[in-house]
Design a protein around this motif. Structure first.
Motif, PDB file in Angstrom:
ATOM      1  N   TYR A 119      70.614  29.822 -13.274  1.00 46.02           N
ATOM      2  CA  TYR A 119      71.034  31.134 -12.270  1.00 46.02           C
ATOM      3  C   TYR A 119      69.993  32.301 -12.576  1.00 46.02           C
ATOM      4  CZ  TYR A 119      73.966  32.888 -16.048  1.00 46.02           C
ATOM      5  OH  TYR A 119      74.605  33.319 -17.192  1.00 46.02           O
ATOM      6  N   VAL A 120      69.766  32.891 -11.572  1.00 46.41           N
ATOM      7  CA  VAL A 120      68.893  34.409 -12.076  1.00 46.41           C
ATOM      8  C   VAL A 120      69.769  35.403 -11.515  1.00 46.41           C
ATOM      9  CG1 VAL A 120      66.789  35.386 -11.331  1.00 46.41           C
ATOM     10  CG2 VAL A 120      66.857  32.777 -11.507  1.00 46.41           C
ATOM     11  N   LEU A 121      69.715  36.581 -12.271  1.00 52.77           N
ATOM     12  CA  LEU A 121      70.451  37.722 -11.781  1.00 52.77           C
ATOM     13  C   LEU A 121      69.154  38.721 -11.679  1.00 52.77           C
ATOM     14  CD1 LEU A 121      73.003  37.933 -14.705  1.00 52.77           C
ATOM     15  CD2 LEU A 121      73.660  38.007 -12.047  1.00 52.77           C
ATOM     16  N   GLU A 122      69.187  39.351 -10.754  1.00 51.70           N
ATOM     17  CA  GLU A 122      68.362  40.490 -10.436  1.00 51.70           C
ATOM     18  C   GLU A 122      69.053  41.936  -9.965  1.00 51.70           C
ATOM     19  OE1 GLU A 122      64.432  38.732  -8.251  1.00 51.70           O
ATOM     20  OE2 GLU A 122      66.121  37.844  -7.354  1.00 51.70           O
ATOM     21  N   PHE A 123      68.835  42.936 -10.864  1.00 50.17           N
ATOM     22  CA  PHE A 123      69.745  44.023 -10.610  1.00 50.17           C
ATOM     23  C   PHE A 123      68.655  44.943  -9.765  1.00 50.17           C
ATOM     24  CE2 PHE A 123      70.954  42.617 -14.895  1.00 50.17           C
ATOM     25  CZ  PHE A 123      72.132  41.787 -14.340  1.00 50.17           C
ATOM     26  N   HIS A 124      69.359  45.794  -9.100  1.00 46.12           N
ATOM     27  CA  HIS A 124      68.598  46.598  -8.057  1.00 46.12           C
ATOM     28  C   HIS A 124      69.237  48.103  -8.235  1.00 46.12           C
ATOM     29  CE1 HIS A 124      71.893  46.552  -5.250  1.00 46.12           C
ATOM     30  NE2 HIS A 124      71.694  45.494  -4.963  1.00 46.12           N
ATOM     31  N   GLN A 125      70.272  48.217  -9.143  1.00 43.50           N
ATOM     32  CA  GLN A 125      70.981  49.437  -9.362  1.00 43.50           C
ATOM     33  C   GLN A 125      71.892  49.433 -10.800  1.00 43.50           C
ATOM     34  OE1 GLN A 125      73.222  51.534  -6.288  1.00 43.50           O
ATOM     35  NE2 GLN A 125      74.037  52.886  -7.783  1.00 43.50           N
ATOM     36  N   ILE A 126      71.345  50.328 -11.714  1.00 47.96           N
ATOM     37  CA  ILE A 126      72.064  50.076 -12.861  1.00 47.96           C
ATOM     38  C   ILE A 126      72.593  51.694 -13.188  1.00 47.96           C
ATOM     39  CG2 ILE A 126      71.918  49.881 -15.515  1.00 47.96           C
ATOM     40  CD1 ILE A 126      69.938  47.647 -14.957  1.00 47.96           C
ATOM     41  N   THR A 127      73.681  51.925 -13.394  1.00 50.30           N
ATOM     42  CA  THR A 127      74.385  53.218 -13.715  1.00 50.30           C
ATOM     43  C   THR A 127      75.026  53.347 -14.873  1.00 50.30           C
ATOM     44  OG1 THR A 127      74.924  53.194 -11.216  1.00 50.30           O
ATOM     45  CG2 THR A 127      75.708  54.906 -12.735  1.00 50.30           C
ATOM     46  N   PRO A 128      74.344  53.801 -16.140  1.00 49.00           N
ATOM     47  CA  PRO A 128      74.969  54.081 -17.276  1.00 49.00           C
ATOM     48  C   PRO A 128      75.972  55.108 -17.409  1.00 49.00           C
ATOM     49  CG  PRO A 128      72.514  54.140 -17.492  1.00 49.00           C
ATOM     50  CD  PRO A 128      73.016  54.351 -15.973  1.00 49.00           C
ATOM     51  N   ASN A 129      77.007  54.862 -18.202  1.00 47.50           N
ATOM     52  CA  ASN A 129      78.057  56.021 -18.064  1.00 47.50           C
ATOM     53  C   ASN A 129      78.810  56.113 -16.936  1.00 47.50           C
ATOM     54  OD1 ASN A 129      78.322  56.287 -21.217  1.00 47.50           O
ATOM     55  ND2 ASN A 129      76.445  57.409 -21.060  1.00 47.50           N
ATOM     56  N   ALA A 130      78.984  55.030 -16.154  1.00 53.13           N
ATOM     57  CA  ALA A 130      79.519  55.311 -14.773  1.00 53.13           C
ATOM     58  C   ALA A 130      81.120  55.840 -15.045  1.00 53.13           C
ATOM     59  CB  ALA A 130      79.165  54.002 -14.041  1.00 53.13           C
ATOM     60  N   GLY A 131      81.567  56.609 -13.923  1.00 56.45           N
ATOM     61  CA  GLY A 131      83.098  56.947 -13.982  1.00 56.45           C
ATOM     62  C   GLY A 131      83.781  55.839 -13.310  1.00 56.45           C
ATOM     63  N   PHE A 132      84.694  55.314 -13.823  1.00 56.40           N
ATOM     64  CA  PHE A 132      85.771  54.330 -13.274  1.00 56.40           C
ATOM     65  C   PHE A 132      87.224  55.001 -13.269  1.00 56.40           C
ATOM     66  CE2 PHE A 132      82.459  51.385 -15.231  1.00 56.40           C
ATOM     67  CZ  PHE A 132      81.997  51.141 -14.262  1.00 56.40           C
ATOM     68  N   SER A 133      87.718  54.532 -12.161  1.00 54.37           N
ATOM     69  CA  SER A 133      89.201  54.572 -12.089  1.00 54.37           C
ATOM     70  C   SER A 133      89.805  53.739 -12.724  1.00 54.37           C
ATOM     71  CB  SER A 133      89.795  54.609 -10.684  1.00 54.37           C
ATOM     72  OG  SER A 133      91.093  54.468 -10.516  1.00 54.37           O
ATOM     73  N   PRO A 134      90.742  54.328 -13.602  1.00 52.18           N
ATOM     74  CA  PRO A 134      91.864  53.071 -14.673  1.00 52.18           C
ATOM     75  C   PRO A 134      92.097  51.897 -13.810  1.00 52.18           C
ATOM     76  CG  PRO A 134      92.286  55.245 -15.116  1.00 52.18           C
ATOM     77  CD  PRO A 134      91.433  55.440 -13.844  1.00 52.18           C
ATOM     78  N   LYS A 135      92.324  52.064 -12.542  1.00 54.34           N
ATOM     79  CA  LYS A 135      92.911  51.125 -11.549  1.00 54.34           C
ATOM     80  C   LYS A 135      91.829  49.997 -11.531  1.00 54.34           C
ATOM     81  CE  LYS A 135      96.388  53.655  -9.097  1.00 54.34           C
ATOM     82  NZ  LYS A 135      96.834  53.920  -7.756  1.00 54.34           N
ATOM     83  N   ARG A 136      90.463  50.257 -11.635  1.00 52.18           N
ATOM     84  CA  ARG A 136      89.547  49.220 -11.478  1.00 52.18           C
ATOM     85  C   ARG A 136      89.615  48.149 -12.542  1.00 52.18           C
ATOM     86  NH1 ARG A 136      87.139  47.890  -7.464  1.00 52.18           N
ATOM     87  NH2 ARG A 136      84.932  47.364  -8.570  1.00 52.18           N
ATOM     88  N   PHE A 137      90.285  48.153 -13.536  1.00 56.28           N
ATOM     89  CA  PHE A 137      90.546  47.328 -14.516  1.00 56.28           C
ATOM     90  C   PHE A 137      91.891  46.691 -14.841  1.00 56.28           C
ATOM     91  CE2 PHE A 137      87.009  49.720 -15.744  1.00 56.28           C
ATOM     92  CZ  PHE A 137      86.075  48.907 -15.777  1.00 56.28           C
ATOM     93  N   GLU A 138      92.633  47.126 -13.620  1.00 54.47           N
ATOM     94  CA  GLU A 138      94.025  46.510 -13.163  1.00 54.47           C
ATOM     95  C   GLU A 138      93.945  45.474 -12.127  1.00 54.47           C
ATOM     96  OE1 GLU A 138      96.606  49.851 -12.172  1.00 54.47           O
ATOM     97  OE2 GLU A 138      96.295  50.869 -14.161  1.00 54.47           O
ATOM     98  N   PHE A 139      94.516  44.117 -12.540  1.00 56.08           N
ATOM     99  CA  PHE A 139      94.387  43.040 -11.423  1.00 56.08           C
ATOM    100  C   PHE A 139      95.463  42.513 -11.103  1.00 56.08           C
ATOM    101  CE2 PHE A 139      90.774  43.263 -14.890  1.00 56.08           C
ATOM    102  CZ  PHE A 139      89.774  43.485 -14.063  1.00 56.08           C
ATOM    103  N   LYS A 140      96.742  42.764 -11.681  1.00 60.11           N
ATOM    104  CA  LYS A 140      97.895  42.335 -10.990  1.00 60.11           C
ATOM    105  C   LYS A 140      98.266  42.951  -9.820  1.00 60.11           C
ATOM    106  CE  LYS A 140      99.984  40.664 -15.121  1.00 60.11           C
ATOM    107  NZ  LYS A 140     101.207  40.950 -16.122  1.00 60.11           N
TER     108      LYS A 140
END
Length: 227
Positions: A206-227
């Protein structure tokens, strides 16, 4: 006289052998350090606490899909496929449990077994993690001379090939797959490969091609809540 000569030669050869071992150990460490410096420097990498990546993943037979990768120290992770503007969870880790999308009921389900990926490369601060590196010589990869470095992590070994001119990483092989890196570009203070070609052992490329990389992106805590 001959015995004295032989004894002297033994001592000289032993000294040369020990010096060679030390030089190789120093060279391995120096190459890894130069790689870190060539891609932004240890301070900037240590200051990287999160990342958001947008791109496309393509399989061997022409299938492709948009992908969104979100990662935050130390282990929080969310990987999603984007189909028709809709986000579908491929892999998520909340720091304790892992999840994936269940197409049967349209909900998430536990993903087991699962080994979380560390946020940073094993090469960064490898000594403080208890890992070791060894220089195994030089090899030609895609027409470019490289340094071949083996990192030992507990019982696992990962091999890296670094361009001998700019110290960028060209290839990596671990227990799971062989990975090639290219199209290195600067984003902020750091350099990232924007194209990754990977072939799992016994699996499909498989091949991954990235067109946007954002270092130190701000995330809501809910982005890592999956239930």
């Amino acid at each position: 006289m001959q015995n004295i000569f032989r004894q002297c030669m033994k001592h000289i050869l032993l000294a040369f052998f020990l010096i060679s071992l030390t030089a190789n150990a120093q060279s391995a460490a120096e190459i890894v350090n130069r790689h870190i410096e060539a891609t932004g420097g240890i301070q900037n990498w240590n200051n990287l606490n999160s990342i958001r990546i947008k791109g496309i993943v393509s399989m061997e037979f022409g299938e492709s899909v948009d992908i969104l990768i979100e990662h935050r120290r130390p282990y929080l992770k969310r990987v999603s496929f984007i189909n028709g503007g809709q986000e579908q969870l491929s892999e998520g880790y909340d720091g304790t449990n892992a999840y994936t999308y269940n197409p049967v009921n349209g909900r998430v389900k536990a993903l087991t077994p699962y080994t979380p990926d560390p946020f940073e490369t094993d090469l960064l601060n490898y000594e403080s993690k208890g890992f070791t590196v060894e220089l195994q010589g030089r090899e030609i990869i895609d027409g470019r001379e490289t340094y071949k470095i083996v990192l030992t992590k507990n019982t696992n070994r990962t091999t890296y090939w670094f361009d001998s001119k700019n110290y960028h990483l060209l290839k990596e092989e671990n227990k799971d797959e062989v990975v090639r890196y290219s199209q290195v570009k600067k984003v902020g203070d750091l350099y990232f490969s924007h194209r990754i070609e990977a072939r799992p052992h016994g699996g499909r490329e498989y091949v991954l091609e990235f067109h946007q990389i954002t270092p130190n992106a701000g995330f809501s805590p809910k982005r890592f809540e999956f239930k």
